[in-house]
Design an enzyme around this catalytic site. Structure first.
Site, PDB file in Angstrom:
ATOM      1  N   ASP A 131      -2.484   7.730   9.263  1.00 39.10           N
ATOM      2  CA  ASP A 131      -3.276   6.832  10.100  1.00 39.10           C
ATOM      3  C   ASP A 131      -2.422   5.925  10.981  1.00 39.10           C
ATOM      4  O   ASP A 131      -2.927   4.990  11.570  1.00 39.10           O
ATOM      5  CB  ASP A 131      -4.195   5.973   9.226  1.00 39.10           C
ATOM      6  CG  ASP A 131      -3.426   5.164   8.181  1.00 39.10           C
ATOM      7  OD1 ASP A 131      -2.175   5.136   8.247  1.00 39.10           O
ATOM      8  OD2 ASP A 131      -4.061   4.561   7.295  1.00 39.10           O
ATOM      9  N   SER A 137       0.805  -1.222   0.000  1.00 42.40           N
ATOM     10  CA  SER A 137       0.000   0.000   0.000  1.00 42.40           C
ATOM     11  C   SER A 137       0.836   1.269   0.000  1.00 42.40           C
ATOM     12  O   SER A 137       0.363   2.329  -0.413  1.00 42.40           O
ATOM     13  CB  SER A 137      -0.936   0.012   1.220  1.00 42.40           C
ATOM     14  OG  SER A 137      -0.197  -0.094   2.429  1.00 42.40           O
ATOM     15  N   HIS A 194       0.185   4.570   6.980  1.00 43.55           N
ATOM     16  CA  HIS A 194       0.363   5.127   5.640  1.00 43.55           C
ATOM     17  C   HIS A 194       0.780   6.593   5.724  1.00 43.55           C
ATOM     18  O   HIS A 194       0.298   7.336   6.576  1.00 43.55           O
ATOM     19  CB  HIS A 194      -0.938   4.986   4.846  1.00 43.55           C
ATOM     20  CG  HIS A 194      -1.421   3.578   4.760  1.00 43.55           C
ATOM     21  ND1 HIS A 194      -2.490   3.109   5.514  1.00 43.55           N
ATOM     22  CD2 HIS A 194      -0.968   2.522   4.044  1.00 43.55           C
ATOM     23  CE1 HIS A 194      -2.683   1.828   5.239  1.00 43.55           C
ATOM     24  NE2 HIS A 194      -1.763   1.443   4.359  1.00 43.55           N
TER      25      HIS A 194
END
Length: 234
Positions: free
Chosen positions: A188, A14, A191
């Site tokens: 968060d 991600s 990320h």
């Protein structure tokens, strides 16, 4: 139609899938830096570990698809270091398997024509596990991380890069050294926000510059063209 346009691949989890989300994101910054020199191809897969990454290799990185590739940036580890979970969604990969999987990923690219000197192996960044846990609770999700565990995985990446002769980017150390409150780099807890993306970009930018020095901007600037006899040939 043949492109013959140089390509730089971002292959990871991600941290790459979301890296074009805002103008200040890492991928956006890198693509802007390399405009007219090299296309930046995002092959990021959120939630993937190195076991799944190896399964992707023959699917998306074979022969002709790598013809114009002049560099690959590899970043996995955040999911491999996930805490052990007693259910089928556990992403954890043992440290030993993680090391072997990274070696296998490098070997695949080399076997398909990407020189080891054009591969950048990046260590996984730390996680603000407290903020991440709070975020998970708000979303009624459960995918726990431990910064202490991620550090173990980050520490072995340099050795893998050294043994296999690739370039290395120590993202883990760069984030920790960016500020006394390095946690401000996260949206968060896991990320990056734009601040974290900036740290990543500042780390990778000079490495990419050295790796791609043979690929300058293509075609003349419009200010360099004689419009009384216009030509794109130099």
């Amino acid at each position: 139609m043949t492109s013959n346009w140089p390509q730089l691949i971002l292959f990871g989890d991600s941290h790459f899938q979301f890296c074009f989300g805002t103008p200040g994101s890492f991928g956006s910054r890198l693509a802007d830096k390399l405009q007219r020199r090299c296309d930046v191809l995002n092959r990021g897969f959120s939630g993937y570990n190195t076991v799944l990454a190896k399964q992707l290799l023959p699917e998306i990185f074979q022969g002709e698809s790598l013809r114009d590739v002049v560099g690959v940036v590899i970043l996995f580890g955040t999911n491999d270091a996930a805490l052990e979970e007693p259910h089928q969604r556990s992403q954890r990969v043992s440290l030993e398997d993680y090391v072997q999987n990274l070696a296998d990923i490098i070997a695949h690219f080399v076997a398909n024509g990407v020189p080891k000197e054009r591969i950048i192996l990046v260590s996984p960044p730390p996680a603000d596990d407290v903020a991440w846990e709070m975020n998970q609770r708000l979303r009624n999700e459960h995918s726990p991380r431990s910064n202490a565990e991620i550090e173990k995985y980050a520490q072995v990446v340099y050795e893998v890069a050294r043994i296999h002769g690739t370039l290395f980017g120590n993202l883990h150390e760069s984030i920790l050294n960016s500020s006394d409150k390095w946690q401000v780099n996260y949206a968060d807890g896991l990320h990056f926000n734009d601040a974290g993306s900036a740290v990543f970009f500042e780390l990778l930018s000079p490495i990419v510059d050295r790796m791609l020095r043979a690929y300058p901007a293509r075609y003349p600037l419009w200010t360099e063209i004689d419009f009384s006899n216009p030509s794109i040939k130099q």
